[in-house]
Design a protein around this motif. Structure first.
Motif, PDB file in Angstrom:
ATOM      1  N   ALA A 136      -0.626 -16.775   6.752  1.00 31.56           N
ATOM      2  CA  ALA A 136       0.024 -17.265   5.532  1.00 31.56           C
ATOM      3  C   ALA A 136       0.664 -16.112   4.764  1.00 31.56           C
ATOM      4  O   ALA A 136       1.697 -16.272   4.095  1.00 31.56           O
ATOM      5  CB  ALA A 136      -1.002 -18.001   4.657  1.00 31.56           C
ATOM      6  N   ALA A 137       0.068 -14.937   4.914  1.00 33.70           N
ATOM      7  CA  ALA A 137       0.621 -13.763   4.226  1.00 33.70           C
ATOM      8  C   ALA A 137       1.687 -13.095   5.072  1.00 33.70           C
ATOM      9  O   ALA A 137       2.266 -12.092   4.675  1.00 33.70           O
ATOM     10  CB  ALA A 137      -0.497 -12.772   3.916  1.00 33.70           C
ATOM     11  N   GLY A 138       1.941 -13.626   6.266  1.00 33.97           N
ATOM     12  CA  GLY A 138       2.962 -13.077   7.145  1.00 33.97           C
ATOM     13  C   GLY A 138       2.514 -11.810   7.834  1.00 33.97           C
ATOM     14  O   GLY A 138       3.352 -11.054   8.293  1.00 33.97           O
ATOM     15  N   ARG A 139       1.197 -11.650   7.917  1.00 31.31           N
ATOM     16  CA  ARG A 139       0.705 -10.394   8.517  1.00 31.31           C
ATOM     17  C   ARG A 139      -0.241 -10.673   9.694  1.00 31.31           C
ATOM     18  O   ARG A 139      -1.087  -9.839  10.018  1.00 31.31           O
ATOM     19  CB  ARG A 139      -0.025  -9.565   7.459  1.00 31.31           C
ATOM     20  CG  ARG A 139       0.882  -9.158   6.292  1.00 31.31           C
ATOM     21  CD  ARG A 139       0.129  -8.317   5.283  1.00 31.31           C
ATOM     22  NE  ARG A 139      -0.421  -7.099   5.891  1.00 31.31           N
ATOM     23  CZ  ARG A 139      -1.255  -6.262   5.277  1.00 31.31           C
ATOM     24  NH1 ARG A 139      -1.694  -6.546   4.048  1.00 31.31           N
ATOM     25  NH2 ARG A 139      -1.666  -5.161   5.875  1.00 31.31           N
ATOM     26  N   ASP A 140      -0.152 -11.843  10.268  1.00 31.43           N
ATOM     27  CA  ASP A 140      -1.027 -12.158  11.405  1.00 31.43           C
ATOM     28  C   ASP A 140      -0.729 -11.211  12.561  1.00 31.43           C
ATOM     29  O   ASP A 140       0.410 -10.840  12.800  1.00 31.43           O
ATOM     30  CB  ASP A 140      -0.832 -13.610  11.843  1.00 31.43           C
ATOM     31  CG  ASP A 140       0.615 -13.905  12.246  1.00 31.43           C
ATOM     32  OD1 ASP A 140       1.495 -13.444  11.507  1.00 31.43           O
ATOM     33  OD2 ASP A 140       0.820 -14.575  13.267  1.00 31.43           O
ATOM     34  N   GLY A 141      -1.778 -10.820  13.229  1.00 26.88           N
ATOM     35  CA  GLY A 141      -1.645  -9.882  14.349  1.00 26.88           C
ATOM     36  C   GLY A 141      -1.580  -8.437  13.928  1.00 26.88           C
ATOM     37  O   GLY A 141      -1.488  -7.558  14.778  1.00 26.88           O
ATOM     38  N   SER A 142      -1.602  -8.175  12.633  1.00 24.01           N
ATOM     39  CA  SER A 142      -1.541  -6.801  12.154  1.00 24.01           C
ATOM     40  C   SER A 142      -2.913  -6.145  12.307  1.00 24.01           C
ATOM     41  O   SER A 142      -3.930  -6.823  12.497  1.00 24.01           O
ATOM     42  CB  SER A 142      -1.118  -6.774  10.681  1.00 24.01           C
ATOM     43  OG  SER A 142      -2.108  -7.388   9.876  1.00 24.01           O
ATOM     44  N   PRO A 143      -2.907  -4.800  12.223  1.00 22.42           N
ATOM     45  CA  PRO A 143      -4.214  -4.117  12.294  1.00 22.42           C
ATOM     46  C   PRO A 143      -5.179  -4.607  11.231  1.00 22.42           C
ATOM     47  O   PRO A 143      -6.391  -4.721  11.468  1.00 22.42           O
ATOM     48  CB  PRO A 143      -3.837  -2.658  12.087  1.00 22.42           C
ATOM     49  CG  PRO A 143      -2.444  -2.548  12.588  1.00 22.42           C
ATOM     50  CD  PRO A 143      -1.780  -3.851  12.197  1.00 22.42           C
ATOM     51  N   GLY A 144      -4.697  -4.892  10.088  1.00 21.16           N
ATOM     52  CA  GLY A 144      -5.574  -5.385   9.029  1.00 21.16           C
ATOM     53  C   GLY A 144      -6.173  -6.716   9.395  1.00 21.16           C
ATOM     54  O   GLY A 144      -7.337  -7.026   9.062  1.00 21.16           O
ATOM     55  N   ASN A 145      -5.346  -7.570  10.043  1.00 19.12           N
ATOM     56  CA  ASN A 145      -5.836  -8.886  10.500  1.00 19.12           C
ATOM     57  C   ASN A 145      -6.991  -8.715  11.475  1.00 19.12           C
ATOM     58  O   ASN A 145      -8.031  -9.382  11.377  1.00 19.12           O
ATOM     59  CB  ASN A 145      -4.692  -9.632  11.134  1.00 19.12           C
ATOM     60  CG  ASN A 145      -5.060 -11.058  11.568  1.00 19.12           C
ATOM     61  OD1 ASN A 145      -4.248 -11.765  12.157  1.00 19.12           O
ATOM     62  ND2 ASN A 145      -6.261 -11.542  11.282  1.00 19.12           N
ATOM     63  N   ALA A 146      -6.827  -7.790  12.424  1.00 16.27           N
ATOM     64  CA  ALA A 146      -7.867  -7.567  13.427  1.00 16.27           C
ATOM     65  C   ALA A 146      -9.137  -7.028  12.798  1.00 16.27           C
ATOM     66  O   ALA A 146     -10.273  -7.428  13.140  1.00 16.27           O
ATOM     67  CB  ALA A 146      -7.363  -6.612  14.493  1.00 16.27           C
ATOM     68  N   GLN A 147      -8.958  -6.104  11.840  1.00 14.13           N
ATOM     69  CA  GLN A 147     -10.128  -5.536  11.170  1.00 14.13           C
ATOM     70  C   GLN A 147     -10.865  -6.590  10.367  1.00 14.13           C
ATOM     71  O   GLN A 147     -12.099  -6.686  10.396  1.00 14.13           O
ATOM     72  CB  GLN A 147      -9.696  -4.372  10.267  1.00 14.13           C
ATOM     73  CG  GLN A 147     -10.863  -3.664   9.623  1.00 14.13           C
ATOM     74  CD  GLN A 147     -10.409  -2.486   8.757  1.00 14.13           C
ATOM     75  OE1 GLN A 147      -9.213  -2.399   8.378  1.00 14.13           O
ATOM     76  NE2 GLN A 147     -11.330  -1.607   8.444  1.00 14.13           N
ATOM     77  N   ALA A 148     -10.137  -7.403   9.656  1.00 16.42           N
ATOM     78  CA  ALA A 148     -10.754  -8.457   8.851  1.00 16.42           C
ATOM     79  C   ALA A 148     -11.450  -9.475   9.724  1.00 16.42           C
ATOM     80  O   ALA A 148     -12.540  -9.990   9.389  1.00 16.42           O
ATOM     81  CB  ALA A 148      -9.700  -9.137   7.997  1.00 16.42           C
ATOM     82  N   LEU A 149     -10.853  -9.758  10.872  1.00 13.67           N
ATOM     83  CA  LEU A 149     -11.465 -10.723  11.796  1.00 13.67           C
ATOM     84  C   LEU A 149     -12.792 -10.177  12.333  1.00 13.67           C
ATOM     85  O   LEU A 149     -13.792 -10.909  12.403  1.00 13.67           O
ATOM     86  CB  LEU A 149     -10.502 -11.012  12.947  1.00 13.67           C
ATOM     87  CG  LEU A 149     -10.988 -12.016  14.001  1.00 13.67           C
ATOM     88  CD1 LEU A 149     -11.293 -13.365  13.349  1.00 13.67           C
ATOM     89  CD2 LEU A 149      -9.965 -12.158  15.123  1.00 13.67           C
ATOM     90  N   GLY A 150     -12.795  -8.912  12.710  1.00 13.28           N
ATOM     91  CA  GLY A 150     -14.026  -8.305  13.235  1.00 13.28           C
ATOM     92  C   GLY A 150     -15.148  -8.323  12.214  1.00 13.28           C
ATOM     93  O   GLY A 150     -16.299  -8.649  12.522  1.00 13.28           O
ATOM     94  N   ARG A 151     -14.781  -7.933  10.970  1.00 12.95           N
ATOM     95  CA  ARG A 151     -15.806  -7.934   9.932  1.00 12.95           C
ATOM     96  C   ARG A 151     -16.317  -9.355   9.630  1.00 12.95           C
ATOM     97  O   ARG A 151     -17.486  -9.583   9.391  1.00 12.95           O
ATOM     98  CB  ARG A 151     -15.243  -7.305   8.671  1.00 12.95           C
ATOM     99  CG  ARG A 151     -15.021  -5.799   8.796  1.00 12.95           C
ATOM    100  CD  ARG A 151     -14.435  -5.246   7.530  1.00 12.95           C
ATOM    101  NE  ARG A 151     -14.280  -3.792   7.605  1.00 12.95           N
ATOM    102  CZ  ARG A 151     -13.756  -3.040   6.655  1.00 12.95           C
ATOM    103  NH1 ARG A 151     -13.291  -3.617   5.544  1.00 12.95           N
ATOM    104  NH2 ARG A 151     -13.655  -1.738   6.800  1.00 12.95           N
ATOM    105  N   GLY A 152     -15.419 -10.291   9.678  1.00  9.64           N
ATOM    106  CA  GLY A 152     -15.797 -11.666   9.383  1.00  9.64           C
ATOM    107  C   GLY A 152     -16.749 -12.221  10.435  1.00  9.64           C
ATOM    108  O   GLY A 152     -17.751 -12.899  10.119  1.00  9.64           O
TER     109      GLY A 152
END
Length: 289
Positions: free
Chosen positions: A135-151
């Motif tokens: 939704a923020a237009g940042r899917d697949g970004s490094p931040g997305n991956a990091q947030a997914l791992g932490r979640g």
């Protein structure tokens, strides 16, 4: 003259019993002679009947011999106290089969229901995190991956930790249960063995009683026959003891005596002189003067 006088006397006596008691004494002595010959019987019909019944009972033997013998043999073999030992041991083995894998820790972290739960958490977290980043237009970004791992880590870590603690608790409980079950089972087996030993000791007493019971018939017959001879003998002895003193007390003493006497010279002279004196005329004697 002088000398001594000697007299020799022989006397024979016989005691005749008191006449009224003589007939009774003769009768008792006659019956005692009969008993001595082995032909004595009780004069009382009721006694004879009772003794015959005792003899018949003795010949039949005890009706409890086989039962007592069986009881003695059973007790000497333990009395069945260890009969269920195999079943008790089998129960322990079954219990071990159910808890051994838990007690040895092989099931820690191997709960088959845990993986589907973790997979569901992973999908939910992935959908939620990726949807937000998309939704923020940042899917697949490094931040997305990091947030997914932490979640995902935050979602599955408490579940895994809780399951581990549960598995370890179950392991300790299973080990304790097996230990207690073993002690209980061995206690039951030891108790059964102690009871069997006690039964064996009791069996020796019952065996002795069984042997006595087996000989009961013969002993009863001997006792009956002893009474058959003893009752009349006792009666005659009692009567004889009562009558004999009376017969002796009031009896007549009959006797005869014979004797010889040897006189001394002086005694002979005195006897001769006494004889001459008896021939001498009494009164005054006239010589014709």
């Amino acid at each position: 003259m002088g000398g001594t006088s000697k007299t020799t006397q022989t006397q024979t006596s016989q005691l005749s019993p008191y006449e009224p008691a003589a007939g009774t004494l003769n009768g008792i002595l006659g019956n005692l002679s009969t008993i001595a010959g082995g032909a004595g019987t009780t004069p009382n019909t009721a006694q004879t009947s009772a003794i015959n019944q005792l003899s018949a009972n003795g010949a039949a033997g005890s009706p409890f011999t086989s039962t007592m013998t069986g009881a003695a043999l059973g007790l000497l073999n333990g009395g069945g106290a260890t009969k269920n030992d195999a079943a008790v041991t089998s129960n322990l083995n079954d219990y071990k089969g159910l808890l051994t894998s838990t007690a040895n820790g092989s099931e820690v972290g191997a709960n088959s229901a845990l993986k589907p739960q973790l997979d569901q958490i992973t999908r939910d977290v992935t959908d939620q995190v990726n949807g937000a980043w998309a939704a923020a237009g940042r899917d697949g970004s490094p931040g997305n991956a990091q947030a997914l791992g932490r979640g995902i880590a935050a979602g599955v870590a408490p579940v895994i930790a809780a399951q581990y603690n549960t598995d370890k608790t179950n392991q300790l409980n299973a080990a304790s249960s097996l230990y207690n079950a073993g002690n209980t089972t061995y206690g039951i087996l030891n108790g059964n063995n102690a009871t069997a030993n006690s039964n064996i000791a009791s069996g020796t007493n019952v065996a002795s009683a069984a042997l006595n019971n087996e000989n009961w018939g013969a002993n009863a017959t001997l006792q009956a026959e002893a009474q058959r001879a003893g009752i009349p003998l006792s009666q005659y002895q009692t009567l004889l003891g009562m009558i004999s003193p009376v017969a002796a007390t009031f009896g007549q003493q009959n006797g005869t005596a014979t004797g010889t006497s040897t006189m001394s010279g002086a005694q002979q002279f005195a006897t001769i002189a006494q004889g001459i004196g008896s021939l001498w005329p009494k009164g005054n004697i006239s010589f014709g003067m």
